[in-house]
Design an enzyme around this catalytic site. Structure first.
Site, PDB file in Angstrom:
ATOM      1  N   GLU A  85      19.658  86.763 -28.904  1.00  0.00           N
ATOM      2  CA  GLU A  85      18.934  85.857 -29.810  1.00  0.00           C
ATOM      3  C   GLU A  85      19.961  85.365 -30.821  1.00  0.00           C
ATOM      4  O   GLU A  85      20.311  86.091 -31.754  1.00  0.00           O
ATOM      5  CB  GLU A  85      17.807  86.605 -30.538  1.00  0.00           C
TER       6      GLU A  85
ATOM      7  N   CYS B 212      16.214  82.651 -38.461  1.00  0.00           N
ATOM      8  CA  CYS B 212      16.770  81.974 -37.278  1.00  0.00           C
ATOM      9  C   CYS B 212      15.952  80.751 -36.915  1.00  0.00           C
ATOM     10  O   CYS B 212      16.500  79.690 -36.646  1.00  0.00           O
ATOM     11  CB  CYS B 212      16.838  82.952 -36.112  1.00  0.00           C
TER      12      CYS B 212
HETATM   13  P1  NAD Z   1      26.775  88.243 -37.020  1.00  0.00           P
HETATM   14  O1  NAD Z   1      26.883  87.835 -35.603  1.00  0.00           O
HETATM   15  O2  NAD Z   1      27.969  88.083 -37.887  1.00  0.00           O
HETATM   16  O3  NAD Z   1      26.394  89.786 -37.142  1.00  0.00           O
HETATM   17  C1  NAD Z   1      25.259  90.324 -36.486  1.00  0.00           C
HETATM   18  C2  NAD Z   1      25.547  91.746 -36.062  1.00  0.00           C
HETATM   19  O4  NAD Z   1      26.552  91.734 -35.062  1.00  0.00           O
HETATM   20  C3  NAD Z   1      26.052  92.653 -37.167  1.00  0.00           C
HETATM   21  O5  NAD Z   1      25.458  93.919 -36.990  1.00  0.00           O
HETATM   22  C4  NAD Z   1      27.553  92.717 -36.902  1.00  0.00           C
HETATM   23  O6  NAD Z   1      28.171  93.894 -37.367  1.00  0.00           O
HETATM   24  C5  NAD Z   1      27.587  92.660 -35.390  1.00  0.00           C
HETATM   25  N1  NAD Z   1      28.829  92.158 -34.805  1.00  0.00           N
HETATM   26  C6  NAD Z   1      29.733  91.316 -35.351  1.00  0.00           C
HETATM   27  N2  NAD Z   1      30.733  91.086 -34.463  1.00  0.00           N
HETATM   28  C7  NAD Z   1      30.431  91.784 -33.332  1.00  0.00           C
HETATM   29  C8  NAD Z   1      31.062  91.934 -32.054  1.00  0.00           C
HETATM   30  N3  NAD Z   1      32.211  91.334 -31.753  1.00  0.00           N
HETATM   31  N4  NAD Z   1      30.458  92.720 -31.144  1.00  0.00           N
HETATM   32  C9  NAD Z   1      29.278  93.324 -31.413  1.00  0.00           C
HETATM   33  N5  NAD Z   1      28.656  93.230 -32.594  1.00  0.00           N
HETATM   34  C10 NAD Z   1      29.216  92.461 -33.548  1.00  0.00           C
HETATM   35  O7  NAD Z   1      25.526  87.478 -37.579  1.00  0.00           O
HETATM   36  P2  NAD Z   1      24.909  87.570 -39.037  1.00  0.00           P
HETATM   37  O8  NAD Z   1      25.811  86.823 -39.959  1.00  0.00           O
HETATM   38  O9  NAD Z   1      24.560  88.980 -39.357  1.00  0.00           O
HETATM   39  O10 NAD Z   1      23.524  86.792 -38.849  1.00  0.00           O
HETATM   40  C11 NAD Z   1      23.403  85.418 -39.017  1.00  0.00           C
HETATM   41  C12 NAD Z   1      23.284  84.725 -37.685  1.00  0.00           C
HETATM   42  O11 NAD Z   1      22.272  85.343 -36.895  1.00  0.00           O
HETATM   43  C13 NAD Z   1      22.834  83.285 -37.798  1.00  0.00           C
HETATM   44  O12 NAD Z   1      23.628  82.474 -36.965  1.00  0.00           O
HETATM   45  C14 NAD Z   1      21.404  83.271 -37.291  1.00  0.00           C
HETATM   46  O13 NAD Z   1      20.957  82.085 -36.722  1.00  0.00           O
HETATM   47  C15 NAD Z   1      21.432  84.372 -36.309  1.00  0.00           C
HETATM   48  N6  NAD Z   1      20.090  84.935 -36.145  1.00  0.00           N
HETATM   49  C16 NAD Z   1      19.424  84.650 -34.998  1.00  0.00           C
HETATM   50  C17 NAD Z   1      18.141  85.122 -34.811  1.00  0.00           C
HETATM   51  C18 NAD Z   1      17.382  84.827 -33.534  1.00  0.00           C
HETATM   52  O14 NAD Z   1      16.367  85.454 -33.283  1.00  0.00           O
HETATM   53  N7  NAD Z   1      17.834  83.912 -32.718  1.00  0.00           N
HETATM   54  C19 NAD Z   1      17.542  85.903 -35.803  1.00  0.00           C
HETATM   55  C20 NAD Z   1      18.256  86.183 -36.962  1.00  0.00           C
HETATM   56  C21 NAD Z   1      19.542  85.689 -37.115  1.00  0.00           C
END
Ligand code: NAD
Length: 469
Positions: free
Chosen positions: A242, A276
């Protein structure tokens, strides 16, 4: 704040690595030093989950539902504390934090209502062929910082319900409520069924690469989703991704803007725009552009921006400094390219990551505020000449999470399927429900959560081909 531990194999665990400071976005003070797991600790959690899988997966659905309902009871009993933690680490107003906790309970209970069907592909005198669902094994959940408790629950509960065991890794920016959930559930679930490890992207990546984790459910940015997909190739993990969106709302010509403005505003700025599936771009007929901007600005200006714990606050801070800086740079870019700021437009001159709800009119593709996901308290309004132009602009980005059409119902229904996205709302947006599948297309990811389809994403299909004679 009381000390919290990670939960590994049913017990408290200190982090092997140096702790991560968690800030309160309303005043930028450190509120917590969160434990950070080493790869060895992840391995221990995985071993525990593999062992627990043997007994957990053998339970009947009814037996697992007793546990799932106890999880809901536990969250409900601790609602006040969980909501306060959410305000302190995430920033949203307390009332919204209570909604988040309430949502976590509702989603948890709903999971126990879903019957998992046995598909019969053939039933003849000599043969029966049927499809049954089996759990996958160990599921890794990686969550973001915007709805930290609810998104964790969205991942954890369907996976457990299907008979998998789960390892949860919260965002390093908002780990506290998931740590607390882990501790609370030590008294509810058998050891190893649910573990919590903390850390940044490195531990998330180690989960994605881990040979004994069989599926990752991830909510976060498209970039991290792509990295996870590459790492997951290691053992061909199942994935639900997602990812980011940039949802378009198309307001049909002659729509009654006075009637719609409040709902458009609310679904663009829910959780300070850090949702999101919030509206992130608004397309309006050129003849109604100014009126819509003025109506939205009027609503924006009525908001009281402040700490989520203050009773008057209707609008909290942005969750973190990077996100705030992104919002600032997108708005400054729009200003420099000729956009009009109808409301907000500047960071508040006070400690905390406060940015008021901001309405950017006369926005265009080519401005970063339109082309990139802002994920914060600002929305651009873009003119269109006719409806075909609106749909073409709405579909022109690489992402496709949600979209909406507002105005005359018949016209909206005819256009709905033309939007390239996972959910189209008509005269609404951002409504996410436990019984309705939700997911994106294009660079917004694949797979769905919620409803039967979401539950089955946590399962493997096994076909049994029975020769009766
Ligand atoms: P992010 O991708 O930076 O981080 C999300 C999670 O992923 C954190 O727990 C982080 O530690 C982890 N992470 C980071 N790099 C990783 C890697 N290489 N491998 C595995 N895990 C890793 O995102 P964010 O800044 O926390 O959230 C914002 C983003 O999330 C926005 O783009 C938003 O649209 C999206 N989002 C999407 C939904 C949806 O349902 N589609 C819901 C909420 C947020």
């Amino acid at each position: 704040m009381n000390k919290l531990w990670m939960t590994i194999n049913g017990a408290n665990a200190e982090g092997d690595l140096s702790p991560i400071s968690v800030l309160n976005p309303a005043d930028e003070t450190v509120i917590y030093e969160a434990p950070q797991a080493s790869i060895e600790q992840l391995d221990l959690a995985v071993e525990g989950a593999v062992n627990a899988f043997k007994t957990w997966s053998a339970l009947s659905q009814a037996e697992r539902d007793v546990y799932i309902n106890k999880i809901a009871d536990t969250i409900e009993e601790n609602a006040e504390q969980l909501a306060n933690i959410i305000v302190n680490e995430q920033g949203k107003p307390l009332q919204l934090a209570h909604m988040e906790v309430g949502g976590a309970v509702a989603w948890t209970r709903y999971a126990t209502n879903i019957d998992i069907p046995v598909e019969v592909y053939q039933e003849t005198d000599d043969k029966r062929i049927e499809g049954r669902r089996k759990p996958i094994g160990v599921v890794g959940s990686i969550t973001p910082w915007n709805w930290p408790l609810m998104i964790a629950i969205w991942h954890i509960i369907p996976a457990l319900r299907m008979g998998n065991t789960v390892i949860s890794k919260p965002s390093e920016l908002t780990p506290i409520n998931t740590l607390h959930l882990g501790e609370l559930l030590q008294d509810v679930l058998p050891a190893g069924v649910f573990s919590v490890v903390c850390g940044d992207g490195k531990i998330g990546q180690a989960m994605s690469e881990h040979k004994k984790i069989n599926k990752i459910v991830f909510t976060g940015s498209t970039l991290s989703g792509q990295r996870i997909m590459k790492s997951a190739a290691n053992n061909l993990k199942r994935l639900t991704l997602e990812l980011g969106g940039n949802d378009a709302a198309v307001i049909l010509p002659d729509a009654n803007l006075s009637k719609l403005a409040e709902a458009i505003f609310n679904t663009a700025f829910i959780n300070m725009g850090q949702t999101c599936a919030a509206i992130k771009r608004i397309y309006v007929h050129q003849s109604q552009h100014d009126q819509l901007c003025e109506l939205l600005a009027e609503i924006a200006d009525k908001n009281i921006v402040g700490s989520g714990l203050s009773a008057d606050t209707t609008f909290g801070p942005v969750q973190n400094k990077n996100q705030l800086e992104k919002v600032i740079s997108l708005v400054e870019d729009a200003k420099s390219h000729g956009a009009t700021i109808y409301a907000g437009g500047n960071r508040l001159d006070t400690p905390g990551y406060f940015y008021p709800p901001t309405i950017v009119g006369n926005a265009n593709h080519g401005m970063r505020i339109v082309d990139e996901e802002q994920f914060g308290p600002v929305v651009p309004i873009i003119r269109y000449t006719d409806v075909d132009d609106a749909i073409q602009q709405a579909n022109s980005l690489e992402v496709g999470l949600g979209g909406s059409i507002w105005g005359d119902l018949d016209s909206a229904m005819q256009l709905a399927s033309k939007l390239d996205c996972g959910t189209v709302w008509i005269n609404g947006h951002a409504e996410i429900l436990p019984h309705v599948p939700f997911g994106g297309c294009k660079m917004s990811g694949f797979g769905v959560e919620f409803g039967l389809e979401g539950l089955l994403e946590n399962s493997l299909l096994q076909v049994t081909n029975i020769n009766k004679n």
